[in-house]
Design an enzyme around this catalytic site. Sequence first.
Site, mmCIF file in Angstrom:
data_model
loop_
_atom_site.group_PDB
_atom_site.id
_atom_site.type_symbol
_atom_site.label_atom_id
_atom_site.label_comp_id
_atom_site.label_asym_id
_atom_site.label_seq_id
_atom_site.Cartn_x
_atom_site.Cartn_y
_atom_site.Cartn_z
ATOM 1 N N GLU A 151 -7.876 5.127 14.924
ATOM 2 C CA GLU A 151 -7.479 3.752 15.206
ATOM 3 C C GLU A 151 -6.878 3.710 16.607
ATOM 4 O O GLU A 151 -5.822 4.284 16.842
ATOM 5 C CB GLU A 151 -6.452 3.233 14.188
ATOM 6 N N ARG A 189 0.863 -1.178 0.000
ATOM 7 C CA ARG A 189 0.000 0.000 0.000
ATOM 8 C C ARG A 189 0.900 1.230 0.000
ATOM 9 O O ARG A 189 2.101 1.138 0.231
ATOM 10 C CB ARG A 189 -0.937 0.011 1.216
ATOM 11 N N ASN A 234 -5.391 7.489 3.744
ATOM 12 C CA ASN A 234 -5.138 6.828 5.029
ATOM 13 C C ASN A 234 -3.678 7.001 5.398
ATOM 14 O O ASN A 234 -2.787 6.567 4.661
ATOM 15 C CB ASN A 234 -5.455 5.329 4.957
ATOM 16 N N GLU A 235 -3.441 7.713 6.507
ATOM 17 C CA GLU A 235 -2.095 7.844 7.062
ATOM 18 C C GLU A 235 -1.099 8.368 6.029
ATOM 19 O O GLU A 235 -0.149 7.694 5.637
ATOM 20 C CB GLU A 235 -1.618 6.517 7.645
ATOM 21 N N TRP A 264 2.479 -7.465 11.524
ATOM 22 C CA TRP A 264 2.391 -7.952 10.165
ATOM 23 C C TRP A 264 3.061 -9.328 10.098
ATOM 24 O O TRP A 264 3.766 -9.738 11.026
ATOM 25 C CB TRP A 264 3.095 -6.995 9.211
ATOM 26 N N GLU A 293 -1.842 -8.228 7.403
ATOM 27 C CA GLU A 293 -2.142 -7.853 8.785
ATOM 28 C C GLU A 293 -2.907 -8.939 9.554
ATOM 29 O O GLU A 293 -3.697 -8.616 10.443
ATOM 30 C CB GLU A 293 -2.921 -6.537 8.815
#
Length: 693
Positions: free
Chosen positions: A314, A113, A151-152, A322, A364
């Site tokens: 979160e 990602r 995201n992030e 991971w 994950e």
Amino acid sequence: MMAKSIKLHTLQLGVCYYPEHWSEELWKEDFERMREMNISAIRIGEFAWALFEPEEGVFEFELFDRALNAAHRYSLQVIMGTPTATPPAWLTHNYPEVLNAAADGTLYRHGMRRHYNYNSPKYREFCAIITREMAEHFKDHPAIIGWQLDNEFNCETNVFYAEADHVAFREWAKRKYGTLDALNRAWGTVVWSQTYTEWEQIHLPRPTVADSPNPHLALDEKRFISDSVIEFARIQADILREVAPNHWITTNGLFGHLDSHALTDELLDFFSYDSYPQFSTIFPSADENSLLDRKWSLNLSATRDISPNFCIMEQQAGPGGWVNRIDMPSPRPGQMRLWTYQSVLHGADLVLYFRWRTATVGTEIYWHGLNDYHNRPNRRVHEAEQVGREFAKIGDMIAGTTYKANIAILRDYDNEWDGEFDVWHGPLTARSTNAWFKRLQYRHIPVDYVSLSAIGADVAKLLRYQVLVYPHAAILSEETAALLKTYVERGGKLIFGARTGYKNIHGHCRMQPFPGPVAELCGITVEDFTLIKGTVKAPALRWTTSTGASQEAFAEAFNDILQVEDPTVEVLAEYASDYYAGRPALTRRKHGSGEAWYYGAAFSDQAVDNLLNLLALSSPISAWLQAPQQVEVGIREADDGSEHVFLLNYGADSALIGVKEDYTDLLGASIAEGSLELPAYGVAILVKSSASD
């Protein structure tokens, strides 16, 4: 500009949910259980681009329509994520120019990602399309309350070297400097024959001998990356404002090479953070007295500086990991609840656990959520249920209140980014910030972590604090120096550390005595200096005042040898050894109604303790509450001045709190004969009894 906050009337609990990962037969049971736990919000969609657009120009929203409808039937509010952190395979295959690259030009391929680059025109085009399609489709759905952008930002990597980034950097530099002459001056290219004569010669840092690019170029690289993120996010935010104006917009994270204050001020309604305090516990520390997961409160303080009331998008809900990296053990019984209230203490009014159920496939599979694979109740679920009951009971009393502190540690993006590359000042800041934060924590003195980037020229924002600590501001502009001078004139106490003020905004060393633009304010100059490293040992400090200097302390990491220039300067400590024994190490100069302090070293725990004694700083609760060091004490204050005092026990054993009997615990613990026993990892929120009746 006023800081932007989430606006809620009660504390809310939520959870991250991935309907695409589970059979629809599970949704009903999942949503029923959430409501039973007082979970009222879910986040969805941030990684689902391949489902939203399975092939170029073909959009399918039916699965998420059904998920949204099901959530709405159970009165769950939904935060929808734009899915741009994970471009689908057809996009990266057909348009490889969207991929990010390593410094040597190697492309980061599909399979992870965040493998895209912010500056690809083609990627921006596709992101605008998917954002608009989603906004148009979901804008009127009654379950959706807001959007999370991407995201992030800058997680996984915060450097970008695709061809599109080099091209965009060149244009950014043209806008910033206008001419190559101005750029060459800013980057000091006269050194080593680096002078640029054509704009096409300009690139982001590329591999060099000894891996040592021009430091002024390296500083501008970080500024460029931050601007690129904001430009990229703006594309999505503008579309959402246009198409779905009734929904709020946020994003989550707190990652490198991004001015999150500017991002929030320009684009968001409030900032969100992802809180995983166990990251602070899994790496060995040479400090036996380390704050461990309690140190995560410093990150939460940085988040609070962006949005005084914020969202935890979160919140750690189990062991994390991971398949190939990151392995965190299970939170001990009580720790998940403790970490939730750690977030609440520091300003979170909406907390979403990550995630509802642990993934059974993918990278994950060991990043555990509330529910395990088997979906049976476990102790993490029971802790979340307890938090849900407590939020229902006390949420309307806490939401909207803000953290209260009278001292702040200052930070700024320029020094953080410059310090990544500059070993002569960069390592000092984390060392000194940690020492201040730890000693303030152990003394139960609440502290803010304040970015000067958000202050501008507004001295009133600084005057909220009795004391400011600016540990190692190597880059210090004349404008910032003037602001700090005004703060001192009007009654503030300001403490600098070594390596202050010797660089300008471009990272050039000034041709004037250190500490540059604050030398007059401090009444000293730096006559000499040395790194403390290898065989060079840190000298002890000899205190010239007995008031408060109760601990032996050493002048660590770097030593500025000070020369007093103003007869009103007080020398509070001298170096006790080496060739500069007897020379000033700590000075104080009164200016206007305040004081400017200069300490010529990095701050150690012992040095900070002595400074706190000299400053006569004490805990705001010391007159009526005594707590051991293992307990974090913080205050959330309402507009009417009423206070909620949080007690968080990070210890594996119980803690005895001494407290007067006119206080009560909102979470139900009894105060018997002036004492309250907090169990291991326990939490209490104290209020005056009259306020809770």
